[in-house]
Design an enzyme around this catalytic site. Structure first.
Site, PDB file in Angstrom:
ATOM      1  N   HIS A  70       0.824  -1.216   0.000  1.00 56.91           N
ATOM      2  CA  HIS A  70       0.000   0.000   0.000  1.00 56.91           C
ATOM      3  C   HIS A  70       0.852   1.257   0.000  1.00 56.91           C
ATOM      4  O   HIS A  70       0.475   2.283  -0.560  1.00 56.91           O
ATOM      5  CB  HIS A  70      -0.952   0.004   1.202  1.00 56.91           C
ATOM      6  CG  HIS A  70      -2.152  -0.869   1.002  1.00 56.91           C
ATOM      7  ND1 HIS A  70      -3.356  -0.639   1.601  1.00 56.91           N
ATOM      8  CD2 HIS A  70      -2.325  -1.976   0.244  1.00 56.91           C
ATOM      9  CE1 HIS A  70      -4.234  -1.565   1.234  1.00 56.91           C
ATOM     10  NE2 HIS A  70      -3.620  -2.395   0.416  1.00 56.91           N
ATOM     11  N   HIS A 196      -1.434 -13.142  -0.979  1.00 58.34           N
ATOM     12  CA  HIS A 196      -2.699 -13.552  -0.369  1.00 58.34           C
ATOM     13  C   HIS A 196      -2.670 -15.002   0.117  1.00 58.34           C
ATOM     14  O   HIS A 196      -3.701 -15.562   0.451  1.00 58.34           O
ATOM     15  CB  HIS A 196      -3.867 -13.318  -1.339  1.00 58.34           C
ATOM     16  CG  HIS A 196      -4.158 -11.869  -1.565  1.00 58.34           C
ATOM     17  ND1 HIS A 196      -5.006 -11.396  -2.534  1.00 58.34           N
ATOM     18  CD2 HIS A 196      -3.699 -10.755  -0.920  1.00 58.34           C
ATOM     19  CE1 HIS A 196      -5.062 -10.075  -2.492  1.00 58.34           C
ATOM     20  NE2 HIS A 196      -4.277  -9.656  -1.529  1.00 58.34           N
TER      21      HIS A 196
HETATM   22  C1  HEM Z   1      -3.563  -7.377  -6.984  1.00 54.73           C
HETATM   23  C2  HEM Z   1      -4.214  -6.442  -6.374  1.00 54.73           C
HETATM   24  C3  HEM Z   1      -4.625  -6.574  -4.929  1.00 54.73           C
HETATM   25  C4  HEM Z   1      -5.871  -6.402  -4.444  1.00 54.73           C
HETATM   26  C5  HEM Z   1      -7.115  -6.037  -5.227  1.00 54.73           C
HETATM   27  C6  HEM Z   1      -5.811  -6.647  -3.033  1.00 54.73           C
HETATM   28  C7  HEM Z   1      -6.877  -6.549  -2.175  1.00 54.73           C
HETATM   29  C8  HEM Z   1      -6.876  -6.969  -0.868  1.00 54.73           C
HETATM   30  C9  HEM Z   1      -8.027  -6.971  -0.003  1.00 54.73           C
HETATM   31  C10 HEM Z   1      -9.409  -6.461  -0.369  1.00 54.73           C
HETATM   32  C11 HEM Z   1      -7.657  -7.520   1.166  1.00 54.73           C
HETATM   33  C12 HEM Z   1      -8.540  -7.789   2.385  1.00 54.73           C
HETATM   34  C13 HEM Z   1      -8.735  -6.564   3.225  1.00 54.73           C
HETATM   35  C14 HEM Z   1      -9.796  -6.839   4.260  1.00 54.73           C
HETATM   36  O1  HEM Z   1     -10.943  -7.095   3.861  1.00 54.73           O
HETATM   37  O2  HEM Z   1      -9.485  -6.805   5.466  1.00 54.73           O
HETATM   38  C15 HEM Z   1      -6.273  -7.842   1.068  1.00 54.73           C
HETATM   39  C16 HEM Z   1      -5.538  -8.412   2.063  1.00 54.73           C
HETATM   40  C17 HEM Z   1      -4.185  -8.662   1.966  1.00 54.73           C
HETATM   41  N1  HEM Z   1      -3.350  -8.334   0.915  1.00 54.73           N
HETATM   42 FE1  HEM Z   1      -3.947  -7.707  -0.890  1.00 54.73          FE
HETATM   43  N2  HEM Z   1      -4.534  -6.969  -2.696  1.00 54.73           N
HETATM   44  C18 HEM Z   1      -3.769  -6.929  -3.817  1.00 54.73           C
HETATM   45  C19 HEM Z   1      -2.417  -7.147  -3.905  1.00 54.73           C
HETATM   46  C20 HEM Z   1      -1.617  -7.461  -2.822  1.00 54.73           C
HETATM   47  C21 HEM Z   1      -0.187  -7.500  -2.854  1.00 54.73           C
HETATM   48  C22 HEM Z   1       0.675  -7.133  -4.051  1.00 54.73           C
HETATM   49  C23 HEM Z   1       0.216  -7.881  -1.617  1.00 54.73           C
HETATM   50  C24 HEM Z   1       1.621  -8.086  -1.101  1.00 54.73           C
HETATM   51  C25 HEM Z   1       2.599  -8.561  -1.812  1.00 54.73           C
HETATM   52  C26 HEM Z   1      -0.964  -8.105  -0.818  1.00 54.73           C
HETATM   53  C27 HEM Z   1      -0.979  -8.569   0.466  1.00 54.73           C
HETATM   54  C28 HEM Z   1      -2.106  -8.748   1.234  1.00 54.73           C
HETATM   55  C29 HEM Z   1      -2.108  -9.394   2.530  1.00 54.73           C
HETATM   56  C30 HEM Z   1      -0.924 -10.040   3.205  1.00 54.73           C
HETATM   57  C31 HEM Z   1      -3.416  -9.333   3.013  1.00 54.73           C
HETATM   58  C32 HEM Z   1      -3.946  -9.846   4.346  1.00 54.73           C
HETATM   59  C33 HEM Z   1      -3.978  -8.711   5.342  1.00 54.73           C
HETATM   60  C34 HEM Z   1      -4.456  -9.086   6.733  1.00 54.73           C
HETATM   61  O3  HEM Z   1      -4.451 -10.263   7.104  1.00 54.73           O
HETATM   62  O4  HEM Z   1      -4.818  -8.163   7.474  1.00 54.73           O
HETATM   63  N3  HEM Z   1      -2.048  -7.811  -1.574  1.00 54.73           N
HETATM   64  N4  HEM Z   1      -5.806  -7.496  -0.178  1.00 54.73           N
END
Ligand code: HEM
Ligand SMILES: *[C@@H]1O[C@H](CO)[C@@H](O)[C@H](O)[C@H]1NC(C)=O
Ligand SMILES: *[C@@H]1O[C@H](CO)[C@@H](O)[C@H](O)[C@H]1NC(C)=O
Ligand SMILES: *[C@@H]1O[C@H](CO)[C@@H](O)[C@H](O)[C@H]1NC(C)=O
Ligand SMILES: CC(=O)N[C@H]1CO[C@H](CO)[C@@H](O)[C@@H]1O
Length: 328
Positions: A70, A196
């Site tokens: 982010h 993810h």
């Molecule tokens: C490709 C586009 C991406 C989208 C649309 C996206 C979207 C999201 C969303 C909606 C969540 C859940 C938030 C929630 O409801 O609490 C999430 C969680 C997460 N994202 Fe992504 N994400 C993207 C790319 C990435 C990238 C590039 C990374 C890191 C390399 C990443 C790492 C994470 C992690 C680790 C979580 C879990 C967070 C937690 O447990 O609190 N995401 N993401």
């Protein structure tokens, strides 16, 4: 004998142009060992302090990885995601997609440990990059070298985060486009989405897939119907508090199972599912699923280094914040 004027100018250009170019280059690049002289123990300090937090609260690993993404996706990797809102400005961290970011106390804890040992030297942006790497390796993921030398920005704007962070319902063409504008290609998209494999999502991040996909009270036809039934038991249509594991069964372990799930139409977010809508990202998902992630760890380190270079401030740009929540 006086040299012709244009000849002197020509010689000066020969000397000065490459010099200026080198200076520019030096100030644009990150490098390994950037703090060798100014804070030689930086990596050990970051790792030790981060481990203290993660050993007590392992689920913080996921939001800390996400925080680096982010940060980099908005104004480059300049720690703008950490700045607090002020009376006159709403900052990125107050944007809707940041509602579920956690772990700011870890970054602040690491920062104060570093300020004790080498005050005013290590940027918050570098701390974010190092912590993201360390948490992944602490939960059995890959380890990679993080080039350093980022400086901290002074600007953070809520609306930019709203516009630039990809929403969970993004389709493949807008995901590819958003990544391309960050200098990341389709492979990076497929690889970094593998982040993810850890963490959780709130029901509202995917509830349209279960309850109202096209506004007709329908479900997302690309999702395994059994999985939809399973998720409906966890999330009511209006649920705003429940969280669901993105990689059920191993959401605290960095592994390659994300790709198996996506290949089986069990990716939780629509942005995960749509990786199957593009030839290149689909091929990557299928390949990792088939080969138990044969290249995923190596690929992830590479793409994270690439992501960590987006729009960095170096040289004399920006500043080294004393406290990560505020500009100096
Ligand atoms: C490709 C586009 C991406 C989208 C649309 C996206 C979207 C999201 C969303 C909606 C969540 C859940 C938030 C929630 O409801 O609490 C999430 C969680 C997460 N994202 Fe992504 N994400 C993207 C790319 C990435 C990238 C590039 C990374 C890191 C390399 C990443 C790492 C994470 C992690 C680790 C979580 C879990 C967070 C937690 O447990 O609190 N995401 N993401
Ligand atoms: C920054 O804002 C957060 C809430 O968004 C608050 O918890 C934190 O205490 C603030 N930081 C400081 C140093 O005031
Ligand atoms: C993808 O989403 C964007 C932004 O919402 C939209 O403009 C575009 O038409 C969509 N593309 C497809 C193929 O659905
Ligand atoms: C489904 O979406 C449509 C269009 O966005 C909306 O009008 C309707 O109220 C929604 N239905 C439910 C049950 O949320
Ligand atoms: C961690 C954090 O600062 N979260 C903020 C995200 O944005 C919402 C508003 O949309 C704030 O209420 C949270 O404090």
């Amino acid at each position: 004998m006086a040299l012709p004027r244009h000849f002197v100018v020509f010689i000066l250009q020969l000397i000065l142009v490459p010099l200026a170019f080198n200076l520019c280059n030096a100030s644009h690049g990150l490098k390994n060992g950037f703090y060798r002289k100014t804070c030689p123990k930086v990596e050990a300090i970051v790792r030790k302090k981060t481990a203290e937090y993660i050993s007590k609260a392992p689920t913080l690993a996921a939001p800390l990885l996400r925080m680096h993404f982010h940060d980099c996706a908005v104004r480059g990797c300049d720690a703008s995601v950490l700045l607090n809102s002020t009376q006159n400005n709403q900052a990125e961290r107050d944007a809707f997609p940041n509602q579920s970011l956690r772990g700011f106390q870890v970054i602040n804890g690491v920062k104060s440990a570093l300020e004790d040992k080498c005050p005013g030297v290590v940027s918050c942006a570098d701390i974010l990059a190092l912590v993201a790497r360390d948490v992944v390796s602490m939960i059995k993921g890959p380890h990679w070298k993080v080039p350093l030398g980022r400086r901290d920005g002074r600007v953070s704007i809520m609306d930019e985060a709203l516009n630039l962070l990809p929403p969970p319902f993004a389709n493949i063409s807008s995901l590819k486009q958003q990544f391309a504008s960050l200098g990341l290609n389709a492979k990076d998209l497929a690889v970094l989405s593998g982040g993810h494999t850890i963490g959780t999502a709130h029901c509202f991040s995917f509830s349209d897939r279960m309850y109202n996909f096209t506004g007709q009270g329908d479900t997302d036809p690309t999702m395994d119907p059994n999985y939809i039934a399973h998720l409906k038991k966890k999330c009511s249509p209006t649920d705003v508090t429940t969280i669901v594991e993105m990689d059920p069964g191993s959401f605290k372990t960095f592994d390659e199972k994300y790709y198996t799930l996506v290949a089986k139409r069990r990716g939780l977010l629509q942005s995960d599912a749509v990786l199957l809508d593009d030839i290149e990202t689909k091929a990557y998902v299928k390949q990792q699923a088939l080969t138990h992630g044969s290249t995923f760890f190596k690929d992830f380190g590479k793409s994270m280094v690439k992501m960590g270079k987006i729009g960095v401030l170096t040289g004399h740009a920006g500043e080294i914040r004393k406290h990560c929540d505020f500009v100096n």
